[in-house]
Design a protein around this motif. Sequence first.
Motif, PDB file in Angstrom:
ATOM      1  N   TYR A  99       0.758  -1.353  -0.094  1.00  0.00           N
ATOM      2  CA  TYR A  99      -0.103   0.021  -0.167  1.00  0.00           C
ATOM      3  C   TYR A  99       0.748   1.198   0.132  1.00  0.00           C
ATOM      4  N   LYS A 211      -7.077   6.968  -5.545  1.00  0.00           N
ATOM      5  CA  LYS A 211      -7.846   6.197  -4.418  1.00  0.00           C
ATOM      6  C   LYS A 211      -7.676   4.748  -4.730  1.00  0.00           C
ATOM      7  N   ASP A 221      -6.414   0.929   2.618  1.00  0.00           N
ATOM      8  CA  ASP A 221      -7.281   1.925   2.221  1.00  0.00           C
ATOM      9  C   ASP A 221      -8.436   2.408   3.081  1.00  0.00           C
TER      10      ASP A 221
END
Length: 233
Positions: A99, A211, A221
């Motif tokens: 991430y 996003k 997220d």
Amino acid sequence: MVAQTFTVDLNKPLVFQVGHLGEAYQEWVHQPIVSKEGPRFFASNFWEFLTRTVWWVIPLIWLPVVCWFVSASIRMGCTFPEVVPLVFIGILVWTLMEYTLHRFLFHIKTKSYWGNTAHYLLHGCHHKHPMDGLRLVFPPAATAILLVPVWFLVKLISTPSTAPAVFGGGLLGYVMYDVTHYYLHHGQPSSKVPRDLKRYHLNHHFRIQNKGFGITSSLWDKVFGTLPPTKTA
């Protein structure tokens, strides 16, 4: 040559062209070309070869390495019940690395010649040509180089007997990430979980590119507030 008027010739090797786009690079690279035919990167056949990797090479090369590291912890005295959670810790740490790298490095804004060139090689090419099947996984030679500092970091923060299992878990997480990433682009999932994950990832490519940075899951997220709006998923 004026950066604003430069046009990339898709019929020529791309890597040393994209830097000339300057500030226009960000807009150009996020306008995907949906084709399974990947572009040529380099005029040199040697360097071009190094940029292309079939997906099955990743588990073929790295799963034996994972097994060796995990078994090393057992040889040094860890029991199997002790090794299992260490491997899961490694996988969890990898998902956070996945991430973090995707959000803060792969999507860094560039405009200089070498900044654009490096970004295109690292991740921009994937957004420009998201269906290029030979550039969806990371080349093993590059992975091997990057694993060296990671291994020393794991050794620094772990004990001698637990470090191999944690590192092996992290490497297993990477393998899961790369094969999942390939599947999300080229697989045709029939069950709900992989189908939703495919939709989630393609949403990142084609709708909201700032996003949805998770690949193997949307966990981080959710934690860090970069979950795409539901209506666009």
